[in-house]
Write a protein that holds these residues in place. Sequence first.
Motif, PDB file in Angstrom:
ATOM      1  N   HIS A  90      -1.257 -28.055   5.886  1.00 58.67           N
ATOM      2  CA  HIS A  90      -0.360 -27.720   4.801  1.00 58.67           C
ATOM      3  C   HIS A  90      -1.612 -26.907   3.717  1.00 58.67           C
ATOM      4  O   HIS A  90      -1.023 -26.098   3.610  1.00 58.67           O
ATOM      5  CB  HIS A  90      -0.788 -29.353   4.355  1.00 58.67           C
ATOM      6  N   ALA A  91      -2.648 -27.783   4.265  1.00 60.71           N
ATOM      7  CA  ALA A  91      -3.459 -26.322   3.475  1.00 60.71           C
ATOM      8  C   ALA A  91      -3.727 -24.642   3.322  1.00 60.71           C
ATOM      9  O   ALA A  91      -3.624 -24.210   2.598  1.00 60.71           O
ATOM     10  CB  ALA A  91      -5.452 -27.097   2.927  1.00 60.71           C
ATOM     11  N   GLN A  92      -3.758 -24.353   4.345  1.00 60.84           N
ATOM     12  CA  GLN A  92      -3.936 -23.205   5.197  1.00 60.84           C
ATOM     13  C   GLN A  92      -2.478 -22.643   4.502  1.00 60.84           C
ATOM     14  O   GLN A  92      -2.372 -21.380   4.129  1.00 60.84           O
ATOM     15  CB  GLN A  92      -3.546 -23.160   6.564  1.00 60.84           C
ATOM     16  N   LEU A  93      -0.794 -23.740   4.863  1.00 54.81           N
ATOM     17  CA  LEU A  93       0.261 -23.558   4.294  1.00 54.81           C
ATOM     18  C   LEU A  93       0.690 -22.860   3.601  1.00 54.81           C
ATOM     19  O   LEU A  93       0.642 -22.306   2.591  1.00 54.81           O
ATOM     20  CB  LEU A  93       1.418 -24.287   5.075  1.00 54.81           C
ATOM     21  N   LEU A  94       0.315 -23.291   2.055  1.00 56.12           N
ATOM     22  CA  LEU A  94      -0.008 -23.339   1.142  1.00 56.12           C
ATOM     23  C   LEU A  94      -0.429 -22.131   0.241  1.00 56.12           C
ATOM     24  O   LEU A  94      -0.127 -21.353  -0.253  1.00 56.12           O
ATOM     25  CB  LEU A  94      -0.717 -25.201  -0.098  1.00 56.12           C
ATOM     26  N   MET A  95      -2.087 -22.817   0.590  1.00 58.73           N
ATOM     27  CA  MET A  95      -2.994 -20.806   0.539  1.00 58.73           C
ATOM     28  C   MET A  95      -1.970 -19.399   1.108  1.00 58.73           C
ATOM     29  O   MET A  95      -2.027 -18.768   0.446  1.00 58.73           O
ATOM     30  CB  MET A  95      -4.390 -21.095   1.077  1.00 58.73           C
ATOM     31  N   GLN A  96      -1.034 -19.676   2.186  1.00 57.69           N
ATOM     32  CA  GLN A  96      -0.413 -18.350   2.760  1.00 57.69           C
ATOM     33  C   GLN A  96       0.857 -18.317   1.690  1.00 57.69           C
ATOM     34  O   GLN A  96       0.920 -17.099   1.446  1.00 57.69           O
ATOM     35  CB  GLN A  96      -0.695 -18.509   4.374  1.00 57.69           C
ATOM     36  N   GLN A  97       1.092 -19.138   1.420  1.00 59.20           N
ATOM     37  CA  GLN A  97       2.722 -18.858   0.746  1.00 59.20           C
ATOM     38  C   GLN A  97       2.176 -18.344  -1.125  1.00 59.20           C
ATOM     39  O   GLN A  97       2.765 -17.373  -1.198  1.00 59.20           O
ATOM     40  CB  GLN A  97       3.012 -20.502   0.600  1.00 59.20           C
ATOM     41  N   MET A  98       0.719 -18.513  -1.625  1.00 58.68           N
ATOM     42  CA  MET A  98       0.757 -18.311  -2.872  1.00 58.68           C
ATOM     43  C   MET A  98      -0.037 -17.158  -2.120  1.00 58.68           C
ATOM     44  O   MET A  98       0.799 -15.359  -3.258  1.00 58.68           O
ATOM     45  CB  MET A  98      -0.577 -19.199  -2.892  1.00 58.68           C
ATOM     46  N   PHE A  99      -1.023 -16.467  -1.719  1.00 61.81           N
ATOM     47  CA  PHE A  99      -0.778 -15.082  -1.164  1.00 61.81           C
ATOM     48  C   PHE A  99      -0.165 -14.601  -0.369  1.00 61.81           C
ATOM     49  O   PHE A  99       0.089 -13.181  -1.501  1.00 61.81           O
ATOM     50  CB  PHE A  99      -2.498 -14.894  -0.577  1.00 61.81           C
ATOM     51  N   ALA A 100       0.860 -14.653  -0.324  1.00 62.79           N
ATOM     52  CA  ALA A 100       2.053 -13.939   0.101  1.00 62.79           C
ATOM     53  C   ALA A 100       2.908 -13.488  -0.534  1.00 62.79           C
ATOM     54  O   ALA A 100       3.451 -12.494  -0.431  1.00 62.79           O
ATOM     55  CB  ALA A 100       2.932 -14.360   1.589  1.00 62.79           C
ATOM     56  N   SER A 101       2.646 -13.995  -1.754  1.00 62.34           N
ATOM     57  CA  SER A 101       4.398 -13.520  -3.055  1.00 62.34           C
ATOM     58  C   SER A 101       3.573 -13.074  -3.808  1.00 62.34           C
ATOM     59  O   SER A 101       4.152 -12.335  -4.489  1.00 62.34           O
ATOM     60  CB  SER A 101       4.136 -15.649  -3.823  1.00 62.34           C
ATOM     61  N   TYR A 102       1.961 -12.057  -4.014  1.00 60.94           N
ATOM     62  CA  TYR A 102       1.656 -11.096  -4.527  1.00 60.94           C
ATOM     63  C   TYR A 102       2.887  -9.926  -4.375  1.00 60.94           C
ATOM     64  O   TYR A 102       2.812  -9.756  -2.718  1.00 60.94           O
ATOM     65  CB  TYR A 102       0.620 -11.013  -4.471  1.00 60.94           C
ATOM     66  N   THR A 103       2.823  -8.945  -5.302  1.00 63.78           N
ATOM     67  CA  THR A 103       3.047  -7.840  -5.491  1.00 63.78           C
ATOM     68  C   THR A 103       2.728  -7.512  -5.576  1.00 63.78           C
ATOM     69  O   THR A 103       2.868  -7.577  -7.173  1.00 63.78           O
ATOM     70  CB  THR A 103       5.306  -8.216  -5.368  1.00 63.78           C
ATOM     71  N   SER A 104       2.554  -5.887  -5.153  1.00 61.64           N
ATOM     72  CA  SER A 104       1.592  -4.758  -6.509  1.00 61.64           C
ATOM     73  C   SER A 104       2.507  -4.363  -7.494  1.00 61.64           C
ATOM     74  O   SER A 104       3.650  -4.009  -7.396  1.00 61.64           O
ATOM     75  CB  SER A 104       1.197  -4.029  -5.818  1.00 61.64           C
ATOM     76  N   CYS A 105       2.186  -4.533  -8.688  1.00 62.80           N
ATOM     77  CA  CYS A 105       2.782  -3.897  -9.983  1.00 62.80           C
ATOM     78  C   CYS A 105       2.542  -1.974 -10.027  1.00 62.80           C
ATOM     79  O   CYS A 105       2.877  -2.194 -10.845  1.00 62.80           O
ATOM     80  CB  CYS A 105       2.111  -5.072 -11.250  1.00 62.80           C
TER      81      CYS A 105
END
Length: 110
Positions: A90-105
């Motif tokens: 679950h921790a792995q999933l939450l971290m992955q979701q947060m990091f994957a949501s980044y889009t470069s500006c």
Amino acid sequence: MGTTKTEAFTEADLTLATYAKALAHPARVAILRILLERSLCICGDIVEELPLSQSTVSQHLKELKEAGLIKGDIDGKKVCYCIDEKAWKHAQLLMQQMFASYTSCGTNCC
């Protein structure tokens, strides 16, 4: 003392913050690495691998257990600790979701 207003945050954000807080100390990261390498570990074994006192290691184990990342079973006078597989995933999933949501500006970022 102010309130934390936890009701203003999602359950996922609160859980991720709990995991992140548990990971925020290098001793706890080291303990997790030891548990990941061995699959099972007894507290005394962890103490032998870290430059910390038994009471300090116990406090860090308590923090990791309260966050849900590890679990411990009492076997006589020993407590055997291991990774809590469900919480770990679950921790792995939450971290992955947060990091994957980044889009470069792009280059216009601060």
